[in-house]
Design a protein around this motif. Sequence first.
Motif, PDB file in Angstrom:
ATOM      1  N   MET A  56     -67.648 -34.255 -17.841  1.00 44.30           N
ATOM      2  CA  MET A  56     -67.420 -32.816 -17.955  1.00 44.30           C
ATOM      3  C   MET A  56     -66.171 -32.517 -18.778  1.00 44.30           C
ATOM      4  O   MET A  56     -66.184 -31.681 -19.695  1.00 44.30           O
ATOM      5  CB  MET A  56     -67.299 -32.220 -16.545  1.00 44.30           C
ATOM      6  N   LEU A  57     -65.074 -33.203 -18.468  1.00 41.40           N
ATOM      7  CA  LEU A  57     -63.822 -32.953 -19.175  1.00 41.40           C
ATOM      8  C   LEU A  57     -63.873 -33.463 -20.615  1.00 41.40           C
ATOM      9  O   LEU A  57     -63.296 -32.854 -21.519  1.00 41.40           O
ATOM     10  CB  LEU A  57     -62.660 -33.589 -18.415  1.00 41.40           C
ATOM     11  N   ARG A  58     -64.567 -34.544 -20.862  1.00 42.66           N
ATOM     12  CA  ARG A  58     -64.730 -35.019 -22.239  1.00 42.66           C
ATOM     13  C   ARG A  58     -65.540 -34.017 -23.059  1.00 42.66           C
ATOM     14  O   ARG A  58     -65.255 -33.794 -24.243  1.00 42.66           O
ATOM     15  CB  ARG A  58     -65.415 -36.383 -22.249  1.00 42.66           C
ATOM     16  N   ARG A  59     -66.561 -33.435 -22.448  1.00 43.59           N
ATOM     17  CA  ARG A  59     -67.359 -32.436 -23.154  1.00 43.59           C
ATOM     18  C   ARG A  59     -66.510 -31.225 -23.518  1.00 43.59           C
ATOM     19  O   ARG A  59     -66.595 -30.697 -24.630  1.00 43.59           O
ATOM     20  CB  ARG A  59     -68.548 -32.021 -22.278  1.00 43.59           C
ATOM     21  N   LEU A  60     -65.663 -30.797 -22.589  1.00 42.64           N
ATOM     22  CA  LEU A  60     -64.776 -29.666 -22.874  1.00 42.64           C
ATOM     23  C   LEU A  60     -63.776 -30.018 -23.967  1.00 42.64           C
ATOM     24  O   LEU A  60     -63.474 -29.197 -24.835  1.00 42.64           O
ATOM     25  CB  LEU A  60     -64.038 -29.251 -21.597  1.00 42.64           C
ATOM     26  N   ALA A  61     -63.252 -31.248 -23.925  1.00 43.08           N
ATOM     27  CA  ALA A  61     -62.287 -31.674 -24.942  1.00 43.08           C
ATOM     28  C   ALA A  61     -62.924 -31.649 -26.327  1.00 43.08           C
ATOM     29  O   ALA A  61     -62.292 -31.238 -27.310  1.00 43.08           O
ATOM     30  CB  ALA A  61     -61.763 -33.063 -24.617  1.00 43.08           C
ATOM     31  N   ALA A  62     -64.195 -32.091 -26.411  1.00 46.93           N
ATOM     32  CA  ALA A  62     -64.872 -32.163 -27.705  1.00 46.93           C
ATOM     33  C   ALA A  62     -65.136 -30.789 -28.309  1.00 46.93           C
ATOM     34  O   ALA A  62     -65.175 -30.651 -29.533  1.00 46.93           O
ATOM     35  CB  ALA A  62     -66.183 -32.932 -27.553  1.00 46.93           C
ATOM     36  N   ARG A  63     -65.309 -29.765 -27.463  1.00 47.03           N
ATOM     37  CA  ARG A  63     -65.627 -28.432 -27.973  1.00 47.03           C
ATOM     38  C   ARG A  63     -64.422 -27.503 -28.000  1.00 47.03           C
ATOM     39  O   ARG A  63     -64.528 -26.357 -28.420  1.00 47.03           O
ATOM     40  CB  ARG A  63     -66.739 -27.818 -27.128  1.00 47.03           C
ATOM     41  N   HIS A  64     -63.246 -27.980 -27.575  1.00 42.05           N
ATOM     42  CA  HIS A  64     -62.087 -27.104 -27.447  1.00 42.05           C
ATOM     43  C   HIS A  64     -61.546 -26.697 -28.811  1.00 42.05           C
ATOM     44  O   HIS A  64     -61.409 -27.521 -29.718  1.00 42.05           O
ATOM     45  CB  HIS A  64     -60.992 -27.787 -26.632  1.00 42.05           C
ATOM     46  N   ARG A  65     -61.222 -25.435 -28.963  1.00 41.78           N
ATOM     47  CA  ARG A  65     -60.663 -24.877 -30.188  1.00 41.78           C
ATOM     48  C   ARG A  65     -59.603 -23.839 -29.821  1.00 41.78           C
ATOM     49  O   ARG A  65     -59.555 -23.342 -28.699  1.00 41.78           O
ATOM     50  CB  ARG A  65     -61.746 -24.191 -31.039  1.00 41.78           C
ATOM     51  N   GLY A  66     -58.754 -23.523 -30.787  1.00 36.51           N
ATOM     52  CA  GLY A  66     -57.815 -22.429 -30.601  1.00 36.51           C
ATOM     53  C   GLY A  66     -56.493 -22.856 -30.005  1.00 36.51           C
ATOM     54  O   GLY A  66     -56.262 -24.026 -29.712  1.00 36.51           O
ATOM     55  N   PRO A  67     -55.602 -21.888 -29.783  1.00 35.09           N
ATOM     56  CA  PRO A  67     -54.230 -22.198 -29.378  1.00 35.09           C
ATOM     57  C   PRO A  67     -54.043 -22.512 -27.901  1.00 35.09           C
ATOM     58  O   PRO A  67     -52.988 -23.008 -27.512  1.00 35.09           O
ATOM     59  CB  PRO A  67     -53.466 -20.915 -29.751  1.00 35.09           C
ATOM     60  N   ILE A 275     -58.474 -39.392 -21.116  1.00 34.32           N
ATOM     61  CA  ILE A 275     -58.537 -38.574 -22.328  1.00 34.32           C
ATOM     62  C   ILE A 275     -57.216 -38.672 -23.076  1.00 34.32           C
ATOM     63  O   ILE A 275     -56.145 -38.476 -22.504  1.00 34.32           O
ATOM     64  CB  ILE A 275     -58.856 -37.105 -21.979  1.00 34.32           C
ATOM     65  N   GLN A 276     -57.306 -38.981 -24.366  1.00 38.08           N
ATOM     66  CA  GLN A 276     -56.134 -39.061 -25.223  1.00 38.08           C
ATOM     67  C   GLN A 276     -56.007 -37.774 -26.040  1.00 38.08           C
ATOM     68  O   GLN A 276     -56.965 -37.027 -26.195  1.00 38.08           O
ATOM     69  CB  GLN A 276     -56.250 -40.267 -26.171  1.00 38.08           C
ATOM     70  N   LYS A 277     -54.819 -37.541 -26.576  1.00 37.61           N
ATOM     71  CA  LYS A 277     -54.583 -36.327 -27.348  1.00 37.61           C
ATOM     72  C   LYS A 277     -55.550 -36.209 -28.526  1.00 37.61           C
ATOM     73  O   LYS A 277     -55.991 -35.122 -28.884  1.00 37.61           O
ATOM     74  CB  LYS A 277     -53.136 -36.287 -27.836  1.00 37.61           C
ATOM     75  N   ALA A 278     -55.900 -37.341 -29.117  1.00 36.02           N
ATOM     76  CA  ALA A 278     -56.828 -37.325 -30.254  1.00 36.02           C
ATOM     77  C   ALA A 278     -58.208 -36.806 -29.871  1.00 36.02           C
ATOM     78  O   ALA A 278     -58.977 -36.381 -30.727  1.00 36.02           O
ATOM     79  CB  ALA A 278     -56.944 -38.724 -30.835  1.00 36.02           C
ATOM     80  N   ASP A 279     -58.538 -36.821 -28.560  1.00 35.00           N
ATOM     81  CA  ASP A 279     -59.849 -36.341 -28.115  1.00 35.00           C
ATOM     82  C   ASP A 279     -59.975 -34.826 -28.178  1.00 35.00           C
ATOM     83  O   ASP A 279     -61.080 -34.292 -28.219  1.00 35.00           O
ATOM     84  CB  ASP A 279     -60.121 -36.797 -26.676  1.00 35.00           C
ATOM     85  N   PHE A 280     -58.835 -34.129 -28.149  1.00 34.35           N
ATOM     86  CA  PHE A 280     -58.934 -32.662 -28.114  1.00 34.35           C
ATOM     87  C   PHE A 280     -58.082 -31.954 -29.157  1.00 34.35           C
ATOM     88  O   PHE A 280     -58.176 -30.731 -29.271  1.00 34.35           O
ATOM     89  CB  PHE A 280     -58.574 -32.128 -26.711  1.00 34.35           C
ATOM     90  N   VAL A 281     -57.267 -32.640 -29.918  1.00 32.94           N
ATOM     91  CA  VAL A 281     -56.471 -31.986 -30.951  1.00 32.94           C
ATOM     92  C   VAL A 281     -57.353 -31.774 -32.170  1.00 32.94           C
ATOM     93  O   VAL A 281     -57.838 -32.728 -32.772  1.00 32.94           O
ATOM     94  CB  VAL A 281     -55.232 -32.828 -31.333  1.00 32.94           C
ATOM     95  N   LYS A 282     -57.593 -30.528 -32.521  1.00 36.48           N
ATOM     96  CA  LYS A 282     -58.412 -30.181 -33.675  1.00 36.48           C
ATOM     97  C   LYS A 282     -57.565 -29.430 -34.693  1.00 36.48           C
ATOM     98  O   LYS A 282     -56.609 -28.734 -34.340  1.00 36.48           O
ATOM     99  CB  LYS A 282     -59.600 -29.284 -33.263  1.00 36.48           C
ATOM    100  N   ILE A 283     -57.924 -29.582 -35.931  1.00 36.46           N
ATOM    101  CA  ILE A 283     -57.255 -28.828 -36.998  1.00 36.46           C
ATOM    102  C   ILE A 283     -57.991 -27.516 -37.156  1.00 36.46           C
ATOM    103  O   ILE A 283     -59.166 -27.476 -37.540  1.00 36.46           O
ATOM    104  CB  ILE A 283     -57.240 -29.608 -38.318  1.00 36.46           C
TER     105      ILE A 283
END
Length: 285
Positions: A56-67, A275-283
Amino acid sequence: MSDRSLDDLRREIDDIDNAMHDLLMRRADVVAHVAGAKGIAKRGDLPIRPAREAAMLRRLAARHRGPFPFEALARMWQEMIAAFTQLQNQYNIAVFADDEHASMWDLARDQFGAQTPITAYPNTRETLNQISQGNAAVAVLPLPTEKNAYPWWTALCVQDAPKVIMRLPFSGVGNVRGEKMEALAVAHLDGEPTGRDRTLLVIETADTLSRAALTEMLNKAKLSPSFIVSAEASGWMHLVELKEFLEPNDTRLDHLGMRDAVQRTHIIGYYADIIQKADFVKINI
């Protein structure tokens, strides 16, 4: 949106809050039906599902966007999951928290929720015993390291012992008292693969073996260790973290058992890769 009045914006926030609240109440109703269908409360089952939570948390990390910080979102989600699992069947947590491990309490609270009963114990043996005594369903204990003088994991190598089920913190750590550290949660719960997992394997030997010798032995068996911690206990016991979900019937364990130095091997648990920072940090463009 910048030309809208402050009152309009606040009203929209109120509408969003109401919609979120409605969804939470709806989710609680669905969870109650799921628990009833599974008969969790009737059988007294532990309702937590580490593999499901990780997915569940990995799925959220993959789709997370914004500030909005993902760490804050994950903290909110874990609190929500904890509350819903308590609705299915209530359970208690035992945590080892002496003067040097004060942050263990905070790790347990963040993972299992502020509403879940948590009791601190002054040593690892007493903490782990709470499971066998029926006073707690989960024990939270410090992650074994070379610096950590608490080889509590040796107690998990006997028949019917509980197993490691998760590593904390899974998705980042908030404010903690004292030194930030990591922990393992232990319970009577079968491990489930998530696709990105670690296995904790204990290797018993009559004599001490160097880390280099153990690593070579594991590599020859086509097993990749992340860390190795050793303790003297009626011979020597070596705790190895492997970078995969190793099934108990894996033939590579037979290969290890054929080594003259090895007396026994025990799988004492699994946990999902944190979960690592690279899993949810998006440009954001």
